[in-house]
Enzyme design. Sequence first.
Site, PDB file in Angstrom:
ATOM      1  N   TYR A   5       1.201   5.562   0.191  1.00 32.64           N
ATOM      2  CA  TYR A   5       0.239   6.649   0.436  1.00 32.64           C
ATOM      3  C   TYR A   5       0.855   7.946   0.258  1.00 32.64           C
ATOM      4  O   TYR A   5       0.436   8.932   0.526  1.00 32.64           O
ATOM      5  CB  TYR A   5      -0.284   6.527   1.860  1.00 32.64           C
ATOM      6  CG  TYR A   5       0.920   6.264   2.882  1.00 32.64           C
ATOM      7  CD1 TYR A   5       1.518   5.089   2.902  1.00 32.64           C
ATOM      8  CD2 TYR A   5       1.375   7.383   3.547  1.00 32.64           C
ATOM      9  CE1 TYR A   5       2.662   4.922   3.947  1.00 32.64           C
ATOM     10  CE2 TYR A   5       2.367   7.190   4.232  1.00 32.64           C
ATOM     11  CZ  TYR A   5       3.073   5.955   4.469  1.00 32.64           C
ATOM     12  OH  TYR A   5       4.056   5.879   5.419  1.00 32.64           O
ATOM     13  N   GLY A   6       2.424   7.890  -0.115  1.00 29.10           N
ATOM     14  CA  GLY A   6       3.242   8.869  -0.336  1.00 29.10           C
ATOM     15  C   GLY A   6       3.823   8.880  -1.575  1.00 29.10           C
ATOM     16  O   GLY A   6       3.309   8.862  -2.713  1.00 29.10           O
ATOM     17  N   SER A   7       5.193   9.277  -1.361  1.00 26.63           N
ATOM     18  CA  SER A   7       5.846   9.448  -2.959  1.00 26.63           C
ATOM     19  C   SER A   7       5.889   8.156  -3.529  1.00 26.63           C
ATOM     20  O   SER A   7       6.052   7.921  -4.871  1.00 26.63           O
ATOM     21  CB  SER A   7       7.347   9.657  -2.522  1.00 26.63           C
ATOM     22  OG  SER A   7       8.097   8.686  -1.809  1.00 26.63           O
TER      23      SER A   7
ATOM     24  N   GLU B 155      13.538   3.800   1.780  1.00 28.41           N
ATOM     25  CA  GLU B 155      12.733   4.364   2.837  1.00 28.41           C
ATOM     26  C   GLU B 155      13.357   3.891   4.070  1.00 28.41           C
ATOM     27  O   GLU B 155      12.806   3.644   4.909  1.00 28.41           O
ATOM     28  CB  GLU B 155      11.380   3.805   2.474  1.00 28.41           C
ATOM     29  CG  GLU B 155      10.549   3.817   1.290  1.00 28.41           C
ATOM     30  CD  GLU B 155      10.419   5.333   0.875  1.00 28.41           C
ATOM     31  OE1 GLU B 155      10.778   6.135   1.842  1.00 28.41           O
ATOM     32  OE2 GLU B 155       9.893   5.539  -0.224  1.00 28.41           O
TER      33      GLU B 155
ATOM     34  N   PHE C 182       0.811  -1.093  -0.009  1.00 29.04           N
ATOM     35  CA  PHE C 182      -0.017   0.099   0.065  1.00 29.04           C
ATOM     36  C   PHE C 182       0.700   1.161   0.114  1.00 29.04           C
ATOM     37  O   PHE C 182       1.647   1.530   0.821  1.00 29.04           O
ATOM     38  CB  PHE C 182      -0.822  -0.013   1.238  1.00 29.04           C
ATOM     39  CG  PHE C 182      -1.765   1.072   1.124  1.00 29.04           C
ATOM     40  CD1 PHE C 182      -2.914   1.363   0.501  1.00 29.04           C
ATOM     41  CD2 PHE C 182      -1.553   2.268   2.312  1.00 29.04           C
ATOM     42  CE1 PHE C 182      -3.685   2.269   0.295  1.00 29.04           C
ATOM     43  CE2 PHE C 182      -2.426   3.460   2.167  1.00 29.04           C
ATOM     44  CZ  PHE C 182      -3.440   3.617   1.145  1.00 29.04           C
TER      45      PHE C 182
END
Length: 201
Positions: free
Chosen positions: A32-34, A105, A30
Site C-alpha cells: 500500500y506504500g513504497s 522495512e 498486500f
Amino acid sequence: MSYKCVMSDNTIEINKLLNPLGDACNVWLFAYGSLIYKVDFPFIERCPASIRHRARRFWQGSHDHRGTKEAPGRVVTLIQQPGAVCVGMAFLVSNEVFDHLDHREKNGYLRLRTDISFADGNSVSGLVYVATEHNPAFLGVASEREIARQIAQAEGPSGPNRDYLLNLAHALRELGTHDEHVFEIERHLMQLNREAEQAEK
Ligand code: BEZ
C-alpha cells in the site's frame, strides 16, 4: 513496563519470532506504500487488490530511508478504521523474499496476517507490513498541511521524502484509486513549493 517501551525500532528479529512464515512456499503480500512503486523483489504474480477496515496514513516516522534521526521523514502505515477500504497491489512472492523485505522495512513495521480482496470478488489470506503506535518511530496524527511541511524538508539515504509522496500519489492514480489523505498532502506540498518560489522572487 508498556509494550511501547520494550519494542525495538528494528523489527527484523520481532518479525522472525512473532510472525513465522509457516510452511507455504508462496505468500500473498498486500502493498500500500513504497512496495507498490519500488518493486525491488521478485514476484510470481501481481494484481490490484484491497483490504478492509484499514486506512493509509502518513503517520510513521522514517529515519532510515526518507529522513534522519534528527529530522525524520514521514511514510505511510495503516491504521484501523471500521468500514474503510485501502486499495493497493497484491504480490504473490516466495517465502525467501521476506528476508529482503523484513530488512527493507525494519524501521518499525510488523508483518501481520490480513484478508486480501481482488476485483473479481475472490479473496485470500496474506501478509501486510504495519507500523503501529507501539513502535518508537511512530509519529501519529498531524494535519495534512503539517505533514506536507515535514515531508518538504526531510531527506534520507533513499532520497527526498517528497519523492516518496509523489511516487506514491502517481502509483495510486495509476491504480485508479482516490486517496483523499495522500492527495491532500500532495496538494499542500505543491502549494508550499509555489510559496517558496514566490518568496525567492
Ligand atoms: C507497503 O508498501 O506495503 C509498505 C509500506 C510501508 C512499509 C512496508 C510496506
